[in-house]
Design a protein around this motif. Sequence first.
Motif, mmCIF file in Angstrom:
data_model
loop_
_atom_site.group_PDB
_atom_site.id
_atom_site.type_symbol
_atom_site.label_atom_id
_atom_site.label_comp_id
_atom_site.label_asym_id
_atom_site.label_seq_id
_atom_site.Cartn_x
_atom_site.Cartn_y
_atom_site.Cartn_z
ATOM 1 N N ARG A 74 48.795 39.109 35.938
ATOM 2 C CA ARG A 74 49.057 39.016 37.367
ATOM 3 C C ARG A 74 49.203 37.535 37.726
ATOM 4 N NH1 ARG A 74 45.730 41.676 40.648
ATOM 5 N NH2 ARG A 74 45.189 43.221 39.073
ATOM 6 N N ALA A 75 49.695 37.267 38.907
ATOM 7 C CA ALA A 75 49.800 35.887 39.375
ATOM 8 C C ALA A 75 48.409 35.301 39.556
ATOM 9 C CB ALA A 75 50.586 35.838 40.687
ATOM 10 N N LEU A 76 48.200 34.107 39.016
ATOM 11 C CA LEU A 76 46.898 33.446 39.084
ATOM 12 C C LEU A 76 46.985 32.271 40.047
ATOM 13 C CD1 LEU A 76 45.911 33.415 35.301
ATOM 14 C CD2 LEU A 76 45.185 35.015 37.073
ATOM 15 N N PRO A 77 46.078 32.190 41.044
ATOM 16 C CA PRO A 77 46.108 31.056 41.974
ATOM 17 C C PRO A 77 45.504 29.811 41.345
ATOM 18 C CG PRO A 77 44.309 32.528 42.515
ATOM 19 C CD PRO A 77 45.051 33.175 41.389
ATOM 20 N N MET A 78 45.964 28.662 41.803
ATOM 21 C CA MET A 78 45.378 27.405 41.344
ATOM 22 C C MET A 78 43.979 27.245 41.931
ATOM 23 S SD MET A 78 48.384 24.535 41.193
ATOM 24 C CE MET A 78 48.749 24.619 42.938
ATOM 25 N N GLY A 79 43.117 26.589 41.168
ATOM 26 C CA GLY A 79 41.756 26.352 41.621
ATOM 27 C C GLY A 79 40.817 27.463 41.211
ATOM 28 N N ALA A 80 39.587 27.375 41.689
ATOM 29 C CA ALA A 80 38.566 28.366 41.385
ATOM 30 C C ALA A 80 38.494 29.397 42.498
ATOM 31 C CB ALA A 80 37.214 27.680 41.205
ATOM 32 N N GLY A 81 37.863 30.529 42.202
ATOM 33 C CA GLY A 81 37.672 31.546 43.219
ATOM 34 C C GLY A 81 37.954 32.951 42.764
ATOM 35 N N VAL A 82 38.556 33.134 41.557
ATOM 36 C CA VAL A 82 38.824 34.477 41.057
ATOM 37 C C VAL A 82 37.620 34.938 40.246
ATOM 38 C CG1 VAL A 82 40.339 35.893 39.638
ATOM 39 C CG2 VAL A 82 41.295 34.055 41.032
ATOM 40 N N THR A 83 37.021 36.043 40.621
ATOM 41 C CA THR A 83 35.840 36.586 39.956
ATOM 42 C C THR A 83 36.134 38.004 39.505
ATOM 43 O OG1 THR A 83 34.394 35.224 41.334
ATOM 44 C CG2 THR A 83 33.388 37.078 40.167
ATOM 45 N N LEU A 84 35.879 38.270 38.234
ATOM 46 C CA LEU A 84 36.083 39.591 37.658
ATOM 47 C C LEU A 84 34.744 40.124 37.189
ATOM 48 C CD1 LEU A 84 37.960 41.854 36.638
ATOM 49 C CD2 LEU A 84 38.200 40.557 34.509
ATOM 50 N N HIS A 85 34.333 41.264 37.715
ATOM 51 C CA HIS A 85 33.088 41.894 37.310
ATOM 52 C C HIS A 85 33.352 42.772 36.098
ATOM 53 C CE1 HIS A 85 30.811 40.688 40.945
ATOM 54 N NE2 HIS A 85 32.004 40.770 41.532
ATOM 55 N N ALA A 86 32.479 42.678 35.096
ATOM 56 C CA ALA A 86 32.644 43.454 33.875
ATOM 57 C C ALA A 86 32.638 44.943 34.205
ATOM 58 C CB ALA A 86 31.533 43.117 32.886
ATOM 59 N N TYR A 102 48.936 31.766 48.530
ATOM 60 C CA TYR A 102 49.783 31.130 49.538
ATOM 61 C C TYR A 102 49.265 29.745 49.905
ATOM 62 C CZ TYR A 102 52.190 30.389 53.984
ATOM 63 O OH TYR A 102 52.938 29.866 55.005
ATOM 64 N N GLU A 103 47.951 29.579 50.001
ATOM 65 C CA GLU A 103 47.390 28.301 50.429
ATOM 66 C C GLU A 103 47.258 27.304 49.270
ATOM 67 O OE1 GLU A 103 43.702 29.298 52.219
ATOM 68 O OE2 GLU A 103 44.600 30.067 54.074
ATOM 69 N N LYS A 104 46.828 27.758 48.093
ATOM 70 C CA LYS A 104 46.583 26.835 46.976
ATOM 71 C C LYS A 104 47.776 26.681 46.046
ATOM 72 C CE LYS A 104 41.584 27.629 46.767
ATOM 73 N NZ LYS A 104 40.435 27.997 45.884
ATOM 74 N N GLY A 105 48.627 27.678 46.001
ATOM 75 C CA GLY A 105 49.735 27.631 45.062
ATOM 76 C C GLY A 105 49.455 28.522 43.857
ATOM 77 N N GLN A 106 50.487 28.715 43.069
ATOM 78 C CA GLN A 106 50.418 29.614 41.925
ATOM 79 C C GLN A 106 50.299 28.814 40.637
ATOM 80 O OE1 GLN A 106 52.719 33.561 41.625
ATOM 81 N NE2 GLN A 106 53.903 32.166 40.364
ATOM 82 N N SER A 107 49.274 29.092 39.852
ATOM 83 C CA SER A 107 49.082 28.413 38.572
ATOM 84 C C SER A 107 49.885 29.052 37.456
ATOM 85 C CB SER A 107 47.588 28.403 38.195
ATOM 86 O OG SER A 107 47.395 27.822 36.926
ATOM 87 N N ALA A 108 49.997 30.371 37.436
ATOM 88 C CA ALA A 108 50.748 31.081 36.407
ATOM 89 C C ALA A 108 51.313 32.347 37.020
ATOM 90 C CB ALA A 108 49.868 31.420 35.207
ATOM 91 N N ALA A 109 52.566 32.625 36.697
ATOM 92 C CA ALA A 109 53.217 33.846 37.154
ATOM 93 C C ALA A 109 52.966 34.959 36.149
ATOM 94 C CB ALA A 109 54.715 33.603 37.328
ATOM 95 N N PRO A 110 53.171 36.207 36.534
ATOM 96 C CA PRO A 110 52.980 37.297 35.567
ATOM 97 C C PRO A 110 53.896 37.128 34.349
ATOM 98 C CG PRO A 110 53.115 38.154 37.795
ATOM 99 C CD PRO A 110 53.466 36.707 37.885
ATOM 100 N N GLY A 111 53.293 37.172 33.180
ATOM 101 C CA GLY A 111 54.027 36.988 31.937
ATOM 102 C C GLY A 111 54.011 35.586 31.396
ATOM 103 N N ASP A 112 53.502 34.602 32.172
ATOM 104 C CA ASP A 112 53.428 33.232 31.673
ATOM 105 C C ASP A 112 52.303 33.093 30.652
ATOM 106 O OD1 ASP A 112 55.503 32.626 33.290
ATOM 107 O OD2 ASP A 112 54.332 31.497 34.778
ATOM 108 N N ARG A 113 52.494 32.182 29.720
ATOM 109 C CA ARG A 113 51.470 31.924 28.706
ATOM 110 C C ARG A 113 50.350 31.086 29.300
ATOM 111 N NH1 ARG A 113 51.610 32.024 23.128
ATOM 112 N NH2 ARG A 113 53.863 32.385 23.206
ATOM 113 N N VAL A 114 49.114 31.482 29.050
ATOM 114 C CA VAL A 114 47.943 30.742 29.510
ATOM 115 C C VAL A 114 47.049 30.458 28.307
ATOM 116 C CG1 VAL A 114 47.995 31.667 31.855
ATOM 117 C CG2 VAL A 114 46.738 32.881 30.088
ATOM 118 N N ILE A 115 46.321 29.361 28.388
ATOM 119 C CA ILE A 115 45.451 28.918 27.309
ATOM 120 C C ILE A 115 44.057 28.685 27.875
ATOM 121 C CG2 ILE A 115 45.095 27.210 25.495
ATOM 122 C CD1 ILE A 115 48.046 26.577 25.614
#
Length: 398
Positions: A74-86, A102-115
């Motif tokens: 999924r699209a990941l926003p820049m910065g901290a704040g995304v929390t996933l509960h197990a 919308y406010e912080k910007g998009q760090s990665a779009a769906p399908g982008d490679r992340v490390i």
Amino acid sequence: MALHARRCALLAGCLAITFPTACQVFVVGEKSATADIATDFTPTNLPLPTEQLSERGRRELVRNLEAEQGFAHRALPMGAGVTLHANGALSPGAADYRKMIYEKGQSAAPGDRVIITAMTIKGDRIIFDLNGGPYAKHRFLSHIQLNDNPVVASNGEQPMGARVTLVFNGSVPEISAPEVKALLDPVIDFGVKSSEQAYADTLPPKLKEAISAHEVLVGMNHRMVLAAMGAPESKVREQQSGDPNGGRYEEWIYGHVPQTVRFIRFVGDRVTVVEIAALGKPVEIHDKPEIQDSDIPGNMREIALGDRKPDGPEGATAQPAPPSLRKPGEAADVPSTQGQVQFPKAKNNPVASAPTDPPDTTGPATAPASQSAPQTTTRGGPPSLGQTGDPNQPPHLQ
């Protein structure tokens, strides 16, 4: 007065022409900008152990997850704040998630490679920094100045990474790296084949099944063992006792007590001995070859066009016919001499073949005619090296 009115008219005309083009601003609303961002979510359902994470398990997670690559689900926003509960929900909710992007910007779009560039385990959560994390690296030298000039100037780079926090109920359990990847599946997809998995798919079925079962066979090479067992916990290099040639070997050790411990010995690039020590059982020693050399890629060789092929039960080889321009079935007019070395024949040279008489030492020594005859030269040409009238000389030198 007339001049002032004319000037005002010209100024009004200029403003009338330029004002609309300079002030037309189109603002895209939040709903329009985030309309294509998917927020659907399906929680995972993975059984988790009840034991608390040990120090060895923590090191294993850091070793196996840091620098791991995946693709954003999924699209990941820049910065901290995304929390996933197990095995639970993802926060913030759908509306707040879109607002964050919308406010912080998009760090990665769906399908982008992340490390995973950094990983922290504390309390009841595991914090993952993706693509550099949400904060710029702090350098203390930027606060030191000499003559009002900073020692290290800031390069002005802005952080473009994201942070995802995986939260557990109570504390982080004794969980493995594949289980953590399965819990992060709603956000990051780690299901892409690694290089070891892609390499294992190219092997014969026997080796592929052994690698899938995490078994090591005598005769495997380093790459096969890495695909089957991963990186070893420790390596030992020793010299074989009693070997007159002074051969050396390398031993990879997997596992620790009370778990099953495997000792895998390499000589060169081949596994020669596999020792399996399980708790309460005798040590299993495998030292006989379990795979053939033809099963290892690189040792297999296909017979190409023009190669010698086996002919007969005894392994005799038949030489293929040499290439020819004749049609099939056409008889050769001249016996073929292809494949034989042709030596040049000696030419009939009467001067070289005539016998030479021994010199006469009884009479007075006389110089040869070629030395006693004066050399004739012509103006504009080189001196003659032979006798006058020599048929081998050019016409202008005779």
